[in-house]
Design a protein around this motif. Structure first.
Motif, PDB file in Angstrom:
ATOM      1  N   GLN A 146       0.847  -1.192   0.000  1.00 52.71           N
ATOM      2  CA  GLN A 146       0.000   0.000   0.000  1.00 52.71           C
ATOM      3  C   GLN A 146       0.884   1.244   0.000  1.00 52.71           C
ATOM      4  OE1 GLN A 146      -3.214   0.592  -0.196  1.00 52.71           O
ATOM      5  NE2 GLN A 146      -3.242   2.759   0.345  1.00 52.71           N
ATOM      6  N   PRO A 147       0.808   2.087  -1.025  1.00 53.15           N
ATOM      7  CA  PRO A 147       1.601   3.317  -1.014  1.00 53.15           C
ATOM      8  C   PRO A 147       1.152   4.242   0.109  1.00 53.15           C
ATOM      9  CG  PRO A 147       0.009   3.358  -2.809  1.00 53.15           C
ATOM     10  CD  PRO A 147      -0.041   1.980  -2.228  1.00 53.15           C
ATOM     11  N   ASN A 148       2.113   4.883   0.759  1.00 50.31           N
ATOM     12  CA  ASN A 148       1.810   5.785   1.856  1.00 50.31           C
ATOM     13  C   ASN A 148       2.088   7.239   1.513  1.00 50.31           C
ATOM     14  OD1 ASN A 148       1.026   3.775   3.860  1.00 50.31           O
ATOM     15  ND2 ASN A 148       3.180   3.163   3.847  1.00 50.31           N
ATOM     16  N   ALA A 149       2.556   7.472   0.297  1.00 46.29           N
ATOM     17  CA  ALA A 149       2.835   8.835  -0.161  1.00 46.29           C
ATOM     18  C   ALA A 149       2.726   8.848  -1.677  1.00 46.29           C
ATOM     19  CB  ALA A 149       4.228   9.276   0.287  1.00 46.29           C
ATOM     20  N   ALA A 150       2.575  10.039  -2.245  1.00 49.74           N
ATOM     21  CA  ALA A 150       2.410  10.155  -3.698  1.00 49.74           C
ATOM     22  C   ALA A 150       3.585   9.545  -4.448  1.00 49.74           C
ATOM     23  CB  ALA A 150       2.238  11.626  -4.079  1.00 49.74           C
ATOM     24  N   ALA A 151       4.796   9.758  -3.948  1.00 48.16           N
ATOM     25  CA  ALA A 151       5.994   9.275  -4.636  1.00 48.16           C
ATOM     26  C   ALA A 151       6.150   7.764  -4.562  1.00 48.16           C
ATOM     27  CB  ALA A 151       7.239   9.957  -4.060  1.00 48.16           C
ATOM     28  N   GLU A 152       5.387   7.109  -3.676  1.00 50.73           N
ATOM     29  CA  GLU A 152       5.474   5.654  -3.541  1.00 50.73           C
ATOM     30  C   GLU A 152       4.522   4.923  -4.481  1.00 50.73           C
ATOM     31  OE1 GLU A 152       4.942   4.458   0.483  1.00 50.73           O
ATOM     32  OE2 GLU A 152       6.499   5.771   1.267  1.00 50.73           O
ATOM     33  N   GLN A 153       3.735   5.665  -5.233  1.00 50.86           N
ATOM     34  CA  GLN A 153       2.779   5.041  -6.146  1.00 50.86           C
ATOM     35  C   GLN A 153       3.470   4.624  -7.441  1.00 50.86           C
ATOM     36  OE1 GLN A 153      -1.334   7.458  -5.426  1.00 50.86           O
ATOM     37  NE2 GLN A 153       0.346   8.652  -6.265  1.00 50.86           N
ATOM     38  N   THR A 154       3.248   3.381  -7.851  1.00 53.87           N
ATOM     39  CA  THR A 154       3.706   2.985  -9.179  1.00 53.87           C
ATOM     40  C   THR A 154       2.805   3.649 -10.213  1.00 53.87           C
ATOM     41  OG1 THR A 154       2.327   0.991  -9.090  1.00 53.87           O
ATOM     42  CG2 THR A 154       4.635   0.779  -8.378  1.00 53.87           C
ATOM     43  N   LEU A 155       3.233   3.649 -11.456  1.00 51.21           N
ATOM     44  CA  LEU A 155       2.456   4.294 -12.511  1.00 51.21           C
ATOM     45  C   LEU A 155       1.154   3.524 -12.768  1.00 51.21           C
ATOM     46  CD1 LEU A 155       5.423   5.033 -14.934  1.00 51.21           C
ATOM     47  CD2 LEU A 155       4.301   6.636 -13.370  1.00 51.21           C
ATOM     48  N   HIS A 156       0.108   4.255 -13.056  1.00 54.84           N
ATOM     49  CA  HIS A 156      -1.216   3.665 -13.280  1.00 54.84           C
ATOM     50  C   HIS A 156      -1.578   3.837 -14.762  1.00 54.84           C
ATOM     51  CE1 HIS A 156      -5.334   2.524 -12.872  1.00 54.84           C
ATOM     52  NE2 HIS A 156      -5.383   2.650 -11.550  1.00 54.84           N
ATOM     53  N   PRO A 157      -1.741   2.736 -15.494  1.00 56.24           N
ATOM     54  CA  PRO A 157      -2.012   2.832 -16.940  1.00 56.24           C
ATOM     55  C   PRO A 157      -3.259   3.626 -17.315  1.00 56.24           C
ATOM     56  CG  PRO A 157      -1.328   0.612 -16.383  1.00 56.24           C
ATOM     57  CD  PRO A 157      -1.543   1.341 -15.081  1.00 56.24           C
ATOM     58  N   TYR A 158      -4.239   3.728 -16.412  1.00 51.75           N
ATOM     59  CA  TYR A 158      -5.462   4.464 -16.735  1.00 51.75           C
ATOM     60  C   TYR A 158      -5.348   5.962 -16.454  1.00 51.75           C
ATOM     61  CZ  TYR A 158      -7.656  -0.193 -16.702  1.00 51.75           C
ATOM     62  OH  TYR A 158      -7.981  -1.504 -16.938  1.00 51.75           O
ATOM     63  N   ASP A 185      15.613   7.997 -16.458  1.00 47.26           N
ATOM     64  CA  ASP A 185      16.152   9.348 -16.294  1.00 47.26           C
ATOM     65  C   ASP A 185      15.057  10.326 -16.718  1.00 47.26           C
ATOM     66  OD1 ASP A 185      17.704  11.565 -15.910  1.00 47.26           O
ATOM     67  OD2 ASP A 185      18.952  11.283 -17.692  1.00 47.26           O
ATOM     68  N   PRO A 186      14.085  10.574 -15.833  1.00 46.06           N
ATOM     69  CA  PRO A 186      12.945  11.435 -16.178  1.00 46.06           C
ATOM     70  C   PRO A 186      13.393  12.851 -16.526  1.00 46.06           C
ATOM     71  CG  PRO A 186      12.552  10.227 -14.133  1.00 46.06           C
ATOM     72  CD  PRO A 186      13.997  10.057 -14.456  1.00 46.06           C
ATOM     73  N   PRO A 187      12.657  13.532 -17.401  1.00 46.43           N
ATOM     74  CA  PRO A 187      12.986  14.908 -17.769  1.00 46.43           C
ATOM     75  C   PRO A 187      13.029  15.823 -16.546  1.00 46.43           C
ATOM     76  CG  PRO A 187      11.358  14.006 -19.275  1.00 46.43           C
ATOM     77  CD  PRO A 187      11.497  13.020 -18.155  1.00 46.43           C
ATOM     78  N   ALA A 188      13.952  16.779 -16.568  1.00 46.43           N
ATOM     79  CA  ALA A 188      14.120  17.698 -15.443  1.00 46.43           C
ATOM     80  C   ALA A 188      12.865  18.538 -15.215  1.00 46.43           C
ATOM     81  CB  ALA A 188      15.317  18.602 -15.692  1.00 46.43           C
ATOM     82  N   GLY A 189      12.075  18.740 -16.250  1.00 46.49           N
ATOM     83  CA  GLY A 189      10.875  19.554 -16.125  1.00 46.49           C
ATOM     84  C   GLY A 189       9.724  18.866 -15.412  1.00 46.49           C
ATOM     85  N   TRP A 190       9.822  17.560 -15.190  1.00 47.32           N
ATOM     86  CA  TRP A 190       8.769  16.851 -14.474  1.00 47.32           C
ATOM     87  C   TRP A 190       8.804  17.219 -12.998  1.00 47.32           C
ATOM     88  CZ3 TRP A 190       8.308  11.034 -16.227  1.00 47.32           C
ATOM     89  CH2 TRP A 190       7.986  11.000 -17.596  1.00 47.32           C
ATOM     90  N   SER A 191       7.670  17.084 -12.323  1.00 46.05           N
ATOM     91  CA  SER A 191       7.632  17.337 -10.888  1.00 46.05           C
ATOM     92  C   SER A 191       8.478  16.283 -10.165  1.00 46.05           C
ATOM     93  CB  SER A 191       6.196  17.274 -10.376  1.00 46.05           C
ATOM     94  OG  SER A 191       5.714  15.934 -10.414  1.00 46.05           O
ATOM     95  N   PRO A 192       9.032  16.628  -9.006  1.00 46.51           N
ATOM     96  CA  PRO A 192       9.811  15.642  -8.241  1.00 46.51           C
ATOM     97  C   PRO A 192       9.023  14.368  -7.951  1.00 46.51           C
ATOM     98  CG  PRO A 192      10.187  17.835  -7.369  1.00 46.51           C
ATOM     99  CD  PRO A 192       9.075  17.958  -8.390  1.00 46.51           C
ATOM    100  N   VAL A 193       7.712  14.507  -7.689  1.00 49.82           N
ATOM    101  CA  VAL A 193       6.888  13.333  -7.395  1.00 49.82           C
ATOM    102  C   VAL A 193       6.806  12.413  -8.599  1.00 49.82           C
ATOM    103  CG1 VAL A 193       4.522  12.550  -6.965  1.00 49.82           C
ATOM    104  CG2 VAL A 193       5.524  14.344  -5.553  1.00 49.82           C
ATOM    105  N   ASN A 194       6.542  12.971  -9.777  1.00 50.70           N
ATOM    106  CA  ASN A 194       6.437  12.145 -10.973  1.00 50.70           C
ATOM    107  C   ASN A 194       7.779  11.517 -11.336  1.00 50.70           C
ATOM    108  OD1 ASN A 194       3.705  12.481 -11.312  1.00 50.70           O
ATOM    109  ND2 ASN A 194       3.894  14.188 -12.745  1.00 50.70           N
ATOM    110  N   GLN A 195       8.855  12.223 -11.100  1.00 50.47           N
ATOM    111  CA  GLN A 195      10.175  11.642 -11.338  1.00 50.47           C
ATOM    112  C   GLN A 195      10.388  10.433 -10.435  1.00 50.47           C
ATOM    113  OE1 GLN A 195      13.579  14.296 -11.587  1.00 50.47           O
ATOM    114  NE2 GLN A 195      12.270  16.014 -12.151  1.00 50.47           N
TER     115      GLN A 195
END
Length: 279
Positions: A146-158, A185-195
């Motif tokens: 169970q993710p406990n923070a936004a950054a712990e979530q795996t990507l969701h295809p939907y 290596d996510p783009p620098a312009g992405w939010s830290p959470v999405n990276q």
């Protein structure tokens, strides 16, 4: 990760069809009493999914008078098997193009994975929006975490579409035989959470090892063709062949391991100059 169109089915309809297929009258009555709760849970899920904060949905060990084990049995023994609902299960399972698992982008879909674990979210066990087509390995990898923070979530295809820009890359190792190491290596312009979510997804599903294994097989398959080009041409002819393959792969999926592989091979002077001969 490959983006998917969301299922067109809703939890209320799925549950009502399951109720019609269940013989246990007491369970049927208890399920009928929680239809509105399950409908509300699905609506909340969609809202949180759009905000990319599904981790904030509270856990529910049972719903109304229905236990979590009963909900899991309804899913396994009725939804996935009943003549009334199996077609819905199969249509969700068939959402990915060519039956390719959207989570790893490589293996074949084997079933449906609960993005939020059914053991922790009883109200979402039958919600199509929580059911993601997945290969058996990806289904097992996440388990009931169970993710406990936004950054712990795996990507969701939907809800997540990360193919607008490149984030998957590879590096050529001058080994015997040649090999590749894959890394995000996510783009620098992405939010830290999405990276961080991209890194989390990559680690959780073991994509580095998976892609390295398949790229090793691909290197074996292309060796003879590259040797033929090298015999009648130059190093740059080899590079052009690899660049063509990279462009073709990129046109299909910008973040496929094939795209990352061929870009890395084309950029490697060592590989283009004969590194492919090492075996």
């Amino acid at each position: 990760m490959r983006h998917l169109s969301r299922p067109t089915f809703v939890a209320r309809d799925v549950l009502n069809l399951c109720i019609k297929s269940i013989r246990d009258n007491a369970l049927k009555e208890r399920l009928a009493l929680v239809v509105d709760q399950i409908d509300a849970a699905e609506a909340s899920y969609i809202q949180h999914g759009n905000m990319q904060d599904l981790y904030q949905i509270p856990q529910t060990l049972g719903i109304g008078g229905v236990t979590v084990d009963e909900m899991k049995r309804v899913y396994k023994n009725t939804f996935a098997k009943s003549a009334r609902t199996r077609n819905i299960y199969d249509k969700i399972k068939k959402l990915p193009v060519n039956d390719i698992c959207p989570i790893c982008g490589q293996r074949t879909v084997g079933g449906l994975d609960h993005y939020l674990a059914q053991s922790l979210h009883s109200a979402l066990v039958l919600a199509p929006i929580n059911l993601v087509p997945a290969c058996s390995d990806c289904n097992k990898a996440k388990l009931d975490a169970q993710p406990n923070a936004a950054a712990e979530q795996t990507l969701h295809p939907y809800f997540d579409n990360v193919d607008n820009e490149a984030w998957l890359y590879a590096a050529v190792a001058e080994t015997n035989p040649a090999s590749l190491r894959f890394y995000p290596d996510p783009p620098a312009g992405w939010s830290p959470v999405n990276q961080e979510r991209v890194f989390k997804h990559f680690r959780t599903f073991g994509l580095g090892a998976l892609y390295a294994s398949h790229s090793g097989e691909e290197l074996t398959n292309i060796r003879y063709g590259l040797q033929r080009i090298a015999r009648r041409g130059t190093v740059e002819d080899v590079r052009l062949e690899l660049l063509d393959r990279a462009e073709s792969a990129k046109a299909a999926h910008v973040n496929s391991w094939q795209t990352a592989m061929y870009c890395a091979l084309a950029e490697s002077d060592w590989f283009c100059a004969g590194g492919f001969n090492v075996s």
